[in-house]
Design a protein around this motif. Structure first.
Motif, short mmCIF file in Angstrom:
data_model
loop_
_atom_site.label_atom_id
_atom_site.label_comp_id
_atom_site.label_asym_id
_atom_site.label_seq_id
_atom_site.Cartn_x
_atom_site.Cartn_y
_atom_site.Cartn_z
N UNK A 127 6.50 59.20 -11.67
CA UNK A 127 7.13 60.23 -12.50
C UNK A 127 6.19 61.44 -12.66
N UNK A 128 6.65 62.64 -12.28
CA UNK A 128 5.78 63.83 -12.36
C UNK A 128 5.24 64.09 -13.77
N UNK A 129 6.05 63.77 -14.79
CA UNK A 129 5.57 63.99 -16.17
C UNK A 129 4.38 63.09 -16.48
N UNK A 130 4.44 61.84 -16.00
CA UNK A 130 3.35 60.90 -16.22
C UNK A 130 2.14 61.35 -15.41
N UNK A 131 2.41 61.74 -14.20
CA UNK A 131 1.36 62.21 -13.29
C UNK A 131 0.59 63.37 -13.93
N UNK A 132 1.34 64.32 -14.44
CA UNK A 132 0.70 65.52 -15.01
C UNK A 132 -0.07 65.20 -16.29
N UNK A 133 0.54 64.40 -17.17
CA UNK A 133 -0.07 64.17 -18.48
C UNK A 133 -1.17 63.11 -18.46
N UNK A 134 -1.05 62.11 -17.57
CA UNK A 134 -1.95 60.95 -17.67
C UNK A 134 -2.71 60.59 -16.40
N UNK A 135 -2.28 61.14 -15.26
CA UNK A 135 -2.92 60.70 -14.02
C UNK A 135 -3.70 61.85 -13.36
N UNK A 136 -3.95 62.87 -14.16
CA UNK A 136 -4.79 63.96 -13.66
C UNK A 136 -4.08 64.88 -12.68
#
Ligand code: ATP
Length: 237
Positions: A227-236
Motif C-alpha cells: 500500500x503506497x500510504x504505508x510505504x510513504x508513512x512507515x517504510x521510508x
C-alpha cells in the motif's frame, strides 16, 4: 475461520487524555496479526487494555466467546491471554531456568510444566545452553527469547508481543521473527505490536495500522506492505 479475540469500540484514557479512541478489530484463531504504527499511536495502551492492566473507558473485549472486558489481569492470563512485556522485564538475578519456571505460575501439573520447558528449550536452544546462568548475563536478544519463552510457559492461547524487535541488532531481529513464525506454525495465535512495520507485516496474515489512537488501515499483511500510504508513512517511501 474462527475469531479468537474481538474488540469493539475500545477506548482507553489516561486521565482526560484519550490515548485509544474507539478501536474495532479482531484476531483470527491461528493467525499472526500485526498492529503497527508510530511512536505514541496507542499500541502499548491497547495491549495493556487487552491484558486487563488498564481498564477501558468504553468498549468491549471478547476472548474465545467470553466477555473479558471487566476481568482482572490474572483472570485474563488464566484464560490464555499472555503478554510478553516491552523492555522484556526478566528477573536478572534469577537463572534462565528459574525465569522460565516462573512463567508457569498459573499452572499446577508438574509433568506438563516440564514438557513445556522442553518445548521452550527446543525452540530456543541458546536458552537451554544457558539454563543455569543468571538472566542478567544474557545478551539483549537472548533476554528477548527468555521473555518469549517465559510467556510460553503459561501455555497461552493468544500471545501478545509489544515491540519484540526493539533495541536488537538486525540479525537478532530476524531470528526473533523467525521464531514467532515457528511458534505460530505450531498453532499459537499471535498479536504483534511493532514499530518495525516492514518486518511485522511480512510475517502477519492481517494487519492494522494505528494513528493517534485510531485504526486508519486494515488489510492483509501483504496488501499493507504494497500500500503506497504505508510505504510513504512507515517504510521510508
Ligand atoms: P510506543 O511505541 O512509544 O510505546 P505506542 O503506540 O505504544 O507507542 P502508547 O504508549 O500506547 O503508544 O501511547 C499512546 C498515547 O498515550 C501517547 O500520546 C502517550 O503519550 C500517552 N500515554 C502513554 N502512557 C501514558 C501514561 N501513563 N500517562 C499519560 N499518558 C500516557
Amino acid at each position: 475461520m474462527s475469531v479468537l479475540l474481538r474488540v469493539r469500540d475500545l477506548a482507553v484514557a489516561y486521565g482526560h487524555i484519550e490515548a485509544v479512541k474507539g478501536l474495532t478489530f479482531h484476531l483470527n484463531t491461528g493467525e499472526i496479526t500485526a498492529l503497527v504504527g508510530a511512536n505514541g499511536a496507542g499500541k502499548s495502551t491497547t495491549l495493556l487494555a487487552l491484558s486487563g492492566l488498564l481498564k477501558p473507558a468504553r468498549g468491549k473485549i471478547e476472548f474465545d466467546g467470553e466477555d473479558i472486558t471487566a476481568l482482572p489481569a490474572h483472570q485474563i492470563v488464566k484464560r490464555g491471554v499472555v503478554q510478553v512485556a516491552e523492555g522484556r522485564a526478566i528477573l536478572t538475578t534469577l537463572t534462565v531456568a528459574e525465569n522460565l519456571v516462573l512463567g508457569a505460575y498459573t499452572r499446577t501439573d508438574k509433568a506438563e510444566i516440564a514438557a513445556s520447558l522442553d518445548e521452550v528449550y527446543a525452540l530456543f536452544p541458546r536458552l537451554k545452553d544457558r539454563a543455569d546462568q543468571f538472566a542478567g548475563n544474557l545478551s539483549g536478544g537472548e533476554q528477548q527469547m527468555l521473555a518469549i519463552g517465559r510467556a510460553l510457559m503459561a501455555k497461552p492461547k493468544l500471545l501478545l508481543l509489544d515491540e519484540p524487535s526493539m533495541g536488537l541488532a538486525p540479525i537478532m531481529v530476524q531470528e526473533i521473527f523467525r521464531t514467532l513464525v515457528e511458534i505460530n506454525r505450531r498453532g499459537l495465535t499471535i498479536l504483534l505490536v511493532e514499530q518495525n512495520v516492514r518486518q511485522a507485516l511480512k510475517i502477519a496474515r492481517h494487519g492494522y495500522v494505528i494513528e493517534t489512537g485510531e485504526i486508519v488501515l486494515a488489510d492483509s499483511g501483504e496488501n499493507l506492505l504494497a500500500n503506497p500510504k504505508v510505504e510513504e508513512a512507515y517504510l521510508g517511501g
